[in-house]
Design an enzyme around this catalytic site. Structure first.
Site, PDB file in Angstrom:
ATOM      1  N   GLU A 189      45.185  51.006  40.815  1.00 46.54           N
ATOM      2  CA  GLU A 189      44.868  52.433  40.670  1.00 46.54           C
ATOM      3  C   GLU A 189      43.646  52.701  41.531  1.00 46.54           C
ATOM      4  O   GLU A 189      42.543  52.271  41.204  1.00 46.54           O
ATOM      5  CB  GLU A 189      44.557  52.760  39.211  1.00 46.54           C
ATOM      6  CG  GLU A 189      45.747  52.541  38.308  1.00 46.54           C
ATOM      7  CD  GLU A 189      45.376  52.678  36.845  1.00 46.54           C
ATOM      8  OE1 GLU A 189      44.309  53.213  36.540  1.00 46.54           O
ATOM      9  OE2 GLU A 189      46.172  52.225  36.025  1.00 46.54           O
TER      10      GLU A 189
ATOM     11  N   LYS B 294      37.069  41.850  33.681  1.00 45.19           N
ATOM     12  CA  LYS B 294      35.866  41.778  34.537  1.00 45.19           C
ATOM     13  C   LYS B 294      35.400  43.215  34.761  1.00 45.19           C
ATOM     14  O   LYS B 294      35.947  43.934  35.591  1.00 45.19           O
ATOM     15  CB  LYS B 294      36.227  41.124  35.881  1.00 45.19           C
ATOM     16  CG  LYS B 294      35.117  40.309  36.523  1.00 45.19           C
ATOM     17  CD  LYS B 294      33.857  41.086  36.849  1.00 45.19           C
ATOM     18  CE  LYS B 294      33.970  41.838  38.164  1.00 45.19           C
ATOM     19  NZ  LYS B 294      32.810  42.733  38.373  1.00 45.19           N
TER      20      LYS B 294
HETATM   21  P1  ADP Z   1      33.067  50.451  44.362  1.00 48.33           P
HETATM   22  O1  ADP Z   1      33.130  50.141  45.808  1.00 48.33           O
HETATM   23  O2  ADP Z   1      33.295  51.877  44.056  1.00 48.33           O
HETATM   24  O3  ADP Z   1      31.923  49.867  43.608  1.00 48.33           O
HETATM   25  P2  ADP Z   1      35.028  48.420  43.866  1.00 48.33           P
HETATM   26  O4  ADP Z   1      36.461  48.717  44.059  1.00 48.33           O
HETATM   27  O5  ADP Z   1      34.375  47.510  44.838  1.00 48.33           O
HETATM   28  O6  ADP Z   1      34.346  49.814  43.723  1.00 48.33           O
HETATM   29  O7  ADP Z   1      34.765  47.835  42.408  1.00 48.33           O
HETATM   30  C1  ADP Z   1      35.635  47.941  41.325  1.00 48.33           C
HETATM   31  C2  ADP Z   1      35.690  46.604  40.624  1.00 48.33           C
HETATM   32  O8  ADP Z   1      36.178  45.636  41.529  1.00 48.33           O
HETATM   33  C3  ADP Z   1      34.360  46.072  40.131  1.00 48.33           C
HETATM   34  O9  ADP Z   1      34.554  45.464  38.869  1.00 48.33           O
HETATM   35  C4  ADP Z   1      33.999  45.035  41.168  1.00 48.33           C
HETATM   36  O10 ADP Z   1      33.163  44.017  40.682  1.00 48.33           O
HETATM   37  C5  ADP Z   1      35.351  44.478  41.478  1.00 48.33           C
HETATM   38  N1  ADP Z   1      35.436  43.756  42.761  1.00 48.33           N
HETATM   39  C6  ADP Z   1      34.739  43.975  43.884  1.00 48.33           C
HETATM   40  N2  ADP Z   1      35.109  43.092  44.855  1.00 48.33           N
HETATM   41  C7  ADP Z   1      36.083  42.310  44.320  1.00 48.33           C
HETATM   42  C8  ADP Z   1      36.874  41.233  44.806  1.00 48.33           C
HETATM   43  N3  ADP Z   1      36.761  40.777  46.039  1.00 48.33           N
HETATM   44  N4  ADP Z   1      37.773  40.672  43.964  1.00 48.33           N
HETATM   45  C9  ADP Z   1      37.922  41.123  42.714  1.00 48.33           C
HETATM   46  N5  ADP Z   1      37.206  42.139  42.200  1.00 48.33           N
HETATM   47  C10 ADP Z   1      36.297  42.733  42.983  1.00 48.33           C
END
Ligand code: ADP
Length: 487
Positions: free
Chosen positions: A255, A180
């Site tokens: 990470e 994803k």
């Molecule tokens: P940022 O806040 O810097 O955009 P995130 O940690 O939210 O970074 O995003 C990193 C990845 O995690 C992206 O692929 C995002 O779609 C995904 N993501 C965000 N929220 C969730 C969630 N609740 N569960 C799984 N993946 C998530």
């Protein structure tokens, strides 16, 4: 919505890749370029149904892939690397349009590294071994068994590089994958699906789903058929993922962020130290490993600052497709807001902007250096993820180490010193997954990579990747004719 868009002359499929087929969603989200805000396309917006379909595809493909001999898995990974190299220019230009990082570094550093990720783990797989050992005549045999479907969730700052650094070892280990990518940079993951299919990877072994993390994430991370979750991203999202994975106790590799220090001692080569400091503006500061807290020994602080200003003035900020640009735009208007919020609150709290301290045009943020910052202030303690550095001074080694370790993070640390004894003393005391002495960003795939404290959980790289992506098994066999009772 069109199934394909053309980005800088490259055709990119906007749908998911599930079970060896392109799958559309009823809904889409808009992907825009950070370079000028232009719309690149509408991307399939997955939710629980797509998550379910992708995990089922990965589950169904798992037994055959797990049973595929190591040499054949390695051959297919090399074929994917060949495909990456063949399409290197296309991957580079699409990534630059999608996430705004420099085209020259995508061409020369990042995309070759993407191919290397596949080659390295393919080769390492063939070497993966543990000598049998004996216990009272019994043989212990350690094996790295494939674990099952893995969910890999990746960020936007180095999209294909960070995705493949998980995909390659997961596939090498005999697992199947649901990838994803981040919604702010979804395109090169779709190209990777094409490349993997062209290389002959069987259907369902690699699946790519698109969408907002908040909408599709939970269905992926709470799925009972998922055997591993590897995530690179922010601490708050990691908490949500860990909570969701807790339902099935799915093993996690996380990470996360950092607020890493660069320690500059008076005995350092100051020009080198300045180069290391200015390098922290790379990728517009959107690097989890970035040493954003510059700690300089008092006696050389004025000279360091003078040379830093001189060097920073030579940086060119501009279109990342231009070879002459050193710093590109930030990923998204929301990220820009966030960066500026941090800087303005710091200035309101008494920080002095020696360099920058404000937005540039469009989605660019002026490279910034803030002095007069308190150790317990937000700007020193929280990750900004933009071209924003802080400058603090220290009186002696003890104070340097104390300041360096005084955050909730522990991803990396960099030390500039001309004294090897000091380097040994200081590095021994630093809390960090990676410490660099008189260098930065030297990363070998053989090395363990990850963070201490809230910078992460677990390590990947070399054997550590296989430790994570495999179910390690010890098989104990009795010697021929052995009788348990009368041994
Ligand atoms: P940022 O806040 O810097 O955009 P995130 O940690 O939210 O970074 O995003 C990193 C990845 O995690 C992206 O692929 C995002 O779609 C995904 N993501 C965000 N929220 C969730 C969630 N609740 N569960 C799984 N993946 C998530």
């Amino acid at each position: 919505m069109p199934d394909k868009i053309v980005v800088a002359g490259v055709s990119v499929d906007t749908r998911h890749w599930i079970g060896g087929r392109r799958v559309a969603s009823g809904d889409t989200f808009t992907d825009a370029s950070p370079i000028d805000g232009s719309v690149l396309g509408e991307i399939a917006r997955g939710g629980p149904a797509e998550a379910q379909a992708a995990v089922v595809a990965a589950r169904d493909a798992f037994p055959a892939w797990a049973a595929t001999p190591r040499a054949e898995r390695a051959r297919l990974l090399h074929a994917i690397a060949d495909g990456v190299e063949k399409r290197l220019e296309e991957l580079a230009i699409v990534e630059t349009n999608d996430n705004g990082a420099l085209l020259r570094s995508h061409r020369r550093g990042v995309m070759p590294r993407v191919a290397h990720n596949f080659r390295f783990f393919a080769d390492w797989l063939l070497k993966l071994d543990h000598e049998d050992f004996e216990t009272r005549g019994h043989t212990n045999h350690v094996s790295w068994d494939p674990a099952g479907p893995c969910v890999l969730i990746t960020p936007w700052n180095a999209p294909l590089m960070l995705a493949t650094w998980k995909v390659a070892p997961a596939l090498a280990a005999g697992n199947t994958v649901v990838l994803k990518p981040a919604e702010w940079s979804p395109l090169t993951a779709s190209l990777l699906a094409d490349i993997a299919a062209e290389a002959g990877l069987p259907a369902g072994v690699l699946n790519v789903v698109q969408g907002y993390g908040a909408e599709i994430g939970d269905a992926l991370t709470s799925h009972p058929d998922v055997r591993r979750i590897s995530f690179t991203g922010s601490v708050p999202t990691a908490r949500r993922i860990a909570a969701s994975a807790a339902a099935n106790l799915t093993p996690l590799s996380l990470e996360l962020g950092g607020k890493s220090p660069l320690l500059v001692f008076a005995d350092a080569d100051l020009d080198l130290a300045v180069d290391l400091a200015v390098e922290q503006y790379d990728n517009a500061g959107q690097v989890c490993l970035a040493a954003t807290r510059i700690l300089v020994e008092e006696t050389v602080a004025a000279e360091f600052t003078r040379r830093f200003l001189e060097k920073a003035a030579t940086l060119t900020q501009g279109d990342p497709r231009d070879e002459a640009s050193d710093i590109g735009p930030n990923i998204h208007p929301r990220q820009l807001e966030k960066i500026d919020g941090f800087v303005q609150r710091a200035i309101a709290a008494g920080a002095r902007a020696i360099v920058g301290g404000h937005r540039g045009d469009g989605q660019y943020y002026a490279p910034t250096l803030l002095a007069d910052v308190a150790q317990d202030s937000e700007i020193v303690q929280e990750e900004v993820f933009g071209p924003v550095l802080t400058l603090q001074t220290f009186a002696d080694e003890d104070e340097a180490v104390r300041l360096a370790n005084d955050t909730r993070f522990g991803l990396a640390a960099t030390v500039a010193t001309g004294d090897t004894r000091r380097a040994e003393r200081v590095t021994a005391q630093l809390v960090a997954g990676t410490v660099w002495v008189n260098c930065f960003f030297v990363r070998d795939l053989l090395a363990p990579f990850g963070g201490s404290r809230q910078s992460g959980v677990g390590r990947e790289g070399g054997t550590w990747s296989f430790d994570f992506y495999c179910d390690l098994k010890n098989t104990v066999t009795a010697p021929k004719g052995w009788n348990q009772d009368h041994g």
